[in-house]
Design a protein around this motif. Structure first.
Motif, PDB file in Angstrom:
ATOM      1  N   HIS A 191       0.806  -1.223   0.000  1.00 20.49           N
ATOM      2  CA  HIS A 191       0.000   0.000   0.000  1.00 20.49           C
ATOM      3  C   HIS A 191       0.843   1.279   0.000  1.00 20.49           C
ATOM      4  O   HIS A 191       0.301   2.376   0.168  1.00 20.49           O
ATOM      5  CB  HIS A 191      -0.942  -0.012   1.208  1.00 20.49           C
ATOM      6  CG  HIS A 191      -1.971  -1.101   1.139  1.00 20.49           C
ATOM      7  ND1 HIS A 191      -2.996  -1.113   0.220  1.00 20.49           N
ATOM      8  CD2 HIS A 191      -2.107  -2.239   1.866  1.00 20.49           C
ATOM      9  CE1 HIS A 191      -3.736  -2.189   0.379  1.00 20.49           C
ATOM     10  NE2 HIS A 191      -3.213  -2.900   1.380  1.00 20.49           N
ATOM     11  N   TRP A 192       2.140   1.150  -0.214  1.00 17.26           N
ATOM     12  CA  TRP A 192       2.993   2.333  -0.333  1.00 17.26           C
ATOM     13  C   TRP A 192       2.823   3.051  -1.672  1.00 17.26           C
ATOM     14  O   TRP A 192       3.296   4.172  -1.840  1.00 17.26           O
ATOM     15  CB  TRP A 192       4.468   1.935  -0.230  1.00 17.26           C
ATOM     16  CG  TRP A 192       4.939   1.488   1.105  1.00 17.26           C
ATOM     17  CD1 TRP A 192       4.215   1.254   2.238  1.00 17.26           C
ATOM     18  CD2 TRP A 192       6.299   1.182   1.442  1.00 17.26           C
ATOM     19  NE1 TRP A 192       5.024   0.823   3.253  1.00 17.26           N
ATOM     20  CE2 TRP A 192       6.318   0.769   2.793  1.00 17.26           C
ATOM     21  CE3 TRP A 192       7.493   1.214   0.725  1.00 17.26           C
ATOM     22  CZ2 TRP A 192       7.490   0.396   3.439  1.00 17.26           C
ATOM     23  CZ3 TRP A 192       8.672   0.836   1.358  1.00 17.26           C
ATOM     24  CH2 TRP A 192       8.663   0.435   2.708  1.00 17.26           C
ATOM     25  N   ALA A 193       2.206   2.421  -2.635  1.00 18.53           N
ATOM     26  CA  ALA A 193       2.212   2.917  -4.015  1.00 18.53           C
ATOM     27  C   ALA A 193       1.877   4.403  -4.160  1.00 18.53           C
ATOM     28  O   ALA A 193       2.554   5.119  -4.910  1.00 18.53           O
ATOM     29  CB  ALA A 193       1.279   2.063  -4.883  1.00 18.53           C
ATOM     30  N   PRO A 194       0.850   4.957  -3.476  1.00 18.67           N
ATOM     31  CA  PRO A 194       0.532   6.373  -3.688  1.00 18.67           C
ATOM     32  C   PRO A 194       1.677   7.319  -3.321  1.00 18.67           C
ATOM     33  O   PRO A 194       1.996   8.234  -4.094  1.00 18.67           O
ATOM     34  CB  PRO A 194      -0.699   6.594  -2.793  1.00 18.67           C
ATOM     35  CG  PRO A 194      -1.349   5.234  -2.735  1.00 18.67           C
ATOM     36  CD  PRO A 194      -0.201   4.277  -2.671  1.00 18.67           C
ATOM     37  N   PHE A 195       2.310   7.124  -2.170  1.00 17.42           N
ATOM     38  CA  PHE A 195       3.372   8.065  -1.810  1.00 17.42           C
ATOM     39  C   PHE A 195       4.665   7.773  -2.568  1.00 17.42           C
ATOM     40  O   PHE A 195       5.431   8.699  -2.886  1.00 17.42           O
ATOM     41  CB  PHE A 195       3.606   8.108  -0.285  1.00 17.42           C
ATOM     42  CG  PHE A 195       4.431   7.010   0.308  1.00 17.42           C
ATOM     43  CD1 PHE A 195       5.823   7.052   0.280  1.00 17.42           C
ATOM     44  CD2 PHE A 195       3.817   5.929   0.932  1.00 17.42           C
ATOM     45  CE1 PHE A 195       6.587   6.039   0.839  1.00 17.42           C
ATOM     46  CE2 PHE A 195       4.563   4.912   1.502  1.00 17.42           C
ATOM     47  CZ  PHE A 195       5.963   4.966   1.450  1.00 17.42           C
ATOM     48  N   MET A 196       4.902   6.524  -2.900  1.00 19.17           N
ATOM     49  CA  MET A 196       6.093   6.221  -3.701  1.00 19.17           C
ATOM     50  C   MET A 196       5.962   6.826  -5.101  1.00 19.17           C
ATOM     51  O   MET A 196       6.964   7.226  -5.712  1.00 19.17           O
ATOM     52  CB  MET A 196       6.307   4.713  -3.786  1.00 19.17           C
ATOM     53  CG  MET A 196       6.733   4.064  -2.458  1.00 19.17           C
ATOM     54  SD  MET A 196       8.377   4.601  -1.877  1.00 19.17           S
ATOM     55  CE  MET A 196       9.413   3.375  -2.680  1.00 19.17           C
ATOM     56  N   LYS A 197       4.752   6.916  -5.601  1.00 20.68           N
ATOM     57  CA  LYS A 197       4.528   7.570  -6.895  1.00 20.68           C
ATOM     58  C   LYS A 197       4.911   9.043  -6.824  1.00 20.68           C
ATOM     59  O   LYS A 197       5.542   9.582  -7.742  1.00 20.68           O
ATOM     60  CB  LYS A 197       3.061   7.426  -7.310  1.00 20.68           C
ATOM     61  CG  LYS A 197       2.717   8.045  -8.667  1.00 20.68           C
ATOM     62  CD  LYS A 197       1.265   7.726  -9.024  1.00 20.68           C
ATOM     63  CE  LYS A 197       0.924   8.236 -10.421  1.00 20.68           C
ATOM     64  NZ  LYS A 197       0.803   9.704 -10.461  1.00 20.68           N
ATOM     65  N   VAL A 198       4.549   9.710  -5.736  1.00 20.17           N
ATOM     66  CA  VAL A 198       4.911  11.120  -5.559  1.00 20.17           C
ATOM     67  C   VAL A 198       6.430  11.279  -5.533  1.00 20.17           C
ATOM     68  O   VAL A 198       7.007  12.136  -6.216  1.00 20.17           O
ATOM     69  CB  VAL A 198       4.292  11.693  -4.264  1.00 20.17           C
ATOM     70  CG1 VAL A 198       4.800  13.112  -4.002  1.00 20.17           C
ATOM     71  CG2 VAL A 198       2.769  11.688  -4.346  1.00 20.17           C
ATOM     72  N   LEU A 199       7.100  10.446  -4.758  1.00 17.66           N
ATOM     73  CA  LEU A 199       8.563  10.524  -4.672  1.00 17.66           C
ATOM     74  C   LEU A 199       9.199  10.250  -6.034  1.00 17.66           C
ATOM     75  O   LEU A 199      10.150  10.937  -6.441  1.00 17.66           O
ATOM     76  CB  LEU A 199       9.091   9.528  -3.638  1.00 17.66           C
ATOM     77  CG  LEU A 199       8.609   9.691  -2.185  1.00 17.66           C
ATOM     78  CD1 LEU A 199       9.304   8.677  -1.283  1.00 17.66           C
ATOM     79  CD2 LEU A 199       8.829  11.101  -1.668  1.00 17.66           C
ATOM     80  N   ARG A 200       8.696   9.251  -6.722  1.00 20.64           N
ATOM     81  CA  ARG A 200       9.250   8.892  -8.030  1.00 20.64           C
ATOM     82  C   ARG A 200       9.094  10.042  -9.026  1.00 20.64           C
ATOM     83  O   ARG A 200      10.030  10.383  -9.751  1.00 20.64           O
ATOM     84  CB  ARG A 200       8.545   7.641  -8.540  1.00 20.64           C
ATOM     85  CG  ARG A 200       9.084   7.100  -9.841  1.00 20.64           C
ATOM     86  CD  ARG A 200       8.522   5.716 -10.117  1.00 20.64           C
ATOM     87  NE  ARG A 200       7.066   5.699 -10.275  1.00 20.64           N
ATOM     88  CZ  ARG A 200       6.214   5.179  -9.379  1.00 20.64           C
ATOM     89  NH1 ARG A 200       6.668   4.632  -8.259  1.00 20.64           N
ATOM     90  NH2 ARG A 200       4.917   5.182  -9.593  1.00 20.64           N
ATOM     91  N   GLU A 201       7.919  10.641  -9.064  1.00 13.99           N
ATOM     92  CA  GLU A 201       7.668  11.736 -10.007  1.00 13.99           C
ATOM     93  C   GLU A 201       8.537  12.954  -9.716  1.00 13.99           C
ATOM     94  O   GLU A 201       8.888  13.701 -10.631  1.00 13.99           O
ATOM     95  CB  GLU A 201       6.190  12.121  -9.971  1.00 13.99           C
ATOM     96  CG  GLU A 201       5.274  11.060 -10.582  1.00 13.99           C
ATOM     97  CD  GLU A 201       3.799  11.384 -10.425  1.00 13.99           C
ATOM     98  OE1 GLU A 201       3.481  12.289  -9.601  1.00 13.99           O
ATOM     99  OE2 GLU A 201       2.974  10.750 -11.116  1.00 13.99           O
ATOM    100  N   ARG A 202       8.901  13.136  -8.457  1.00 13.86           N
ATOM    101  CA  ARG A 202       9.727  14.284  -8.070  1.00 13.86           C
ATOM    102  C   ARG A 202      11.214  13.960  -8.045  1.00 13.86           C
ATOM    103  O   ARG A 202      12.037  14.844  -7.767  1.00 13.86           O
ATOM    104  CB  ARG A 202       9.285  14.808  -6.695  1.00 13.86           C
ATOM    105  CG  ARG A 202       7.848  15.295  -6.667  1.00 13.86           C
ATOM    106  CD  ARG A 202       7.461  15.850  -5.309  1.00 13.86           C
ATOM    107  NE  ARG A 202       6.036  16.166  -5.267  1.00 13.86           N
ATOM    108  CZ  ARG A 202       5.421  16.722  -4.229  1.00 13.86           C
ATOM    109  NH1 ARG A 202       6.117  17.019  -3.130  1.00 13.86           N
ATOM    110  NH2 ARG A 202       4.137  16.980  -4.269  1.00 13.86           N
ATOM    111  N   GLY A 203      11.558  12.699  -8.290  1.00 10.45           N
ATOM    112  CA  GLY A 203      12.961  12.307  -8.251  1.00 10.45           C
ATOM    113  C   GLY A 203      13.560  12.347  -6.866  1.00 10.45           C
ATOM    114  O   GLY A 203      14.774  12.553  -6.707  1.00 10.45           O
ATOM    115  N   ILE A 204      12.737  12.132  -5.834  1.00 15.51           N
ATOM    116  CA  ILE A 204      13.191  12.215  -4.442  1.00 15.51           C
ATOM    117  C   ILE A 204      13.684  10.853  -3.962  1.00 15.51           C
ATOM    118  O   ILE A 204      12.935   9.868  -3.996  1.00 15.51           O
ATOM    119  CB  ILE A 204      12.053  12.711  -3.525  1.00 15.51           C
ATOM    120  CG1 ILE A 204      11.702  14.163  -3.856  1.00 15.51           C
ATOM    121  CG2 ILE A 204      12.428  12.572  -2.051  1.00 15.51           C
ATOM    122  CD1 ILE A 204      10.523  14.706  -3.058  1.00 15.51           C
ATOM    123  N   PRO A 205      14.936  10.752  -3.510  1.00 18.27           N
ATOM    124  CA  PRO A 205      15.419   9.481  -2.936  1.00 18.27           C
ATOM    125  C   PRO A 205      14.768   9.233  -1.582  1.00 18.27           C
ATOM    126  O   PRO A 205      14.425  10.167  -0.853  1.00 18.27           O
ATOM    127  CB  PRO A 205      16.928   9.719  -2.769  1.00 18.27           C
ATOM    128  CG  PRO A 205      17.231  10.985  -3.506  1.00 18.27           C
ATOM    129  CD  PRO A 205      15.975  11.791  -3.513  1.00 18.27           C
TER     130      PRO A 205
END
Length: 368
Positions: A191-205
């Motif tokens: 269930h991490w998918a929503p926040f991991m999507k935000v990090l991925r789109e912003r290039g945040i490690p």
């Protein structure tokens, strides 16, 4: 004109001709002169201590913190030019007299936004360029992923554009078990998918503390990290301490290296974090072991970043930070030039953050 070693050196190259004044440190920085006149970093004359601290907690678990200006002064004094500005997401209760969770077994240590807000406000007051800091979100409760997107949205509203890193956050941290922490489950990770999507789109490690296991069961928790990497192959994931901990100090180094080698080979979005002196004290310092880990890093020079894991509680001072930096940098001495540049001089860190910095090249051996 005095210039700091490495800072902008890769951009200026051979055009730089000034000498650099370096503050004394146990690594010999006081005697070092920059190789600016020929545009390279001279390992025979320069200190081996890392120019990047990718794992630095500006806030403690509880109690007072070292003042922001004082701590950034520590970085300048030791020659650290870039750092990730972690809080401590898991904080002790405000009415606790403890500054460290291990001193208070039974006291709950739970995720909180308090330290992130303080860090963001401190950063905004000065926006320092020396050292350059990447402010990190450490509030995330990975066992309650449904709460994370709203938290990020709040950060966006209160501090737009400030947060460029996430973590250190805990997948599983055995040291916190007495303080009511429980390991994240594979169901949580799904269930991490929503926040991991935000990090991925912003290039945040995102830096994850995920213990491999204990001396009794060295790879007990490995499936959790494997699940994270399987589900989120396009996120920039940093594995804190290469999965090692005070609960796992007796793992066969060859077995650990083989495991790290496999994980890096299978997951191209994975970077290992070399922070925390437990790596030096329990592994690298043992006879014959340092060379094995150095050879591993030389084989994968672009896949590791350095750090101290220093926690800035007010009962510590400059000498403590200086020692932590020196201890966690000892592995640098054994690295080949490529890995030294990528790790100690910061090229991997710059690449992870997507910032326009270039580490200086290392001088040819004959020129040292």
């Amino acid at each position: 004109m005095k210039l700091r070693i490495g800072r902008r050196l890769g951009l200026a190259g051979a055009a730089l001709t000034a000498a650099v004044a370096v503050v004394a440190s146990p690594a010999g920085a006081g005697q070092a002169l920059a190789a600016a006149d020929h545009g390279c970093f001279d390992r025979a004359k320069e200190p081996y201590t890392s120019k990047v601290d990718s794992h630095l907690h500006f806030r403690p678990f509880g109690g007072k913190a070292i003042p922001f200006d004082e701590l950034t002064g520590y970085l300048r004094k030791t020659g650290v030019q870039h750092a990730s500005m972690y809080g401590i997401g898991q904080t002790l209760p405000v009415n606790s007299s403890c500054t460290y969770y291990l001193d208070c077994p039974g006291t709950p240590v739970v995720p909180s936004m308090k330290n992130d807000f303080v860090n963001a406000e401190n950063w905004l007051e000065t926006k320092p360029e020396d050292p350059e800091l990447a402010v990190s979100m450490t509030f995330m409760d990975l066992a309650k992923p449904e709460t994370i997107p709203a938290g990020i949205a709040l950060y966006d509203k209160e501090f737009p554009g400030v947060f460029r890193w996430a973590g250190e956050v805990n997948v599983v941290k055995q040291a916190l078990f007495p303080n009511h922490h429980k390991a994240t489950t594979t169901e949580n990770i799904k269930h991490w998918a929503p926040f991991m999507k935000v990090l991925r789109e912003r290039g945040i490690p995102i830096t994850l503390h995920s213990d491999l296991g204990s001396d009794a069961e060295p790879t007990k928790y490995l499936p959790l990290m494997e699940e994270v990497l399987r589900r989120y192959p396009h996120n920039k994931i940093v594995w804190a301490h290469m999965g090692l901990s005070k609960e796992l100090t007796k793992m066969d180094p060859d077995r650990h290296i083989r495991l790290m080698e496999r994980m890096l080979g299978e997951h191209h979005n994975l970077t290992v974090d070399l922070s925390w002196r437990v790596l030096e004290d329990a592994y690298f310092s043992k006879p014959g072991v340092r060379a094995k880990y150095a050879a591993f890093l030389d084989r994968h020079p672009t896949r590791a970043i350095p750090g101290t894991d220093f926690v800035a509680s007010a009962n510590k001072d400059y000498k403590v930070y200086e020692e932590e930096l020196e201890v966690t940098s000892r592995i640098n001495k054994a690295l080949g030039d490529e890995a030294f540049r990528d790790i100690a001089l910061g090229q991997n860190y710059f690449r992870l953050l997507g910032i326009n910095e270039t580490a200086p090249r290392v001088c040819e051996a004959a020129a040292r």
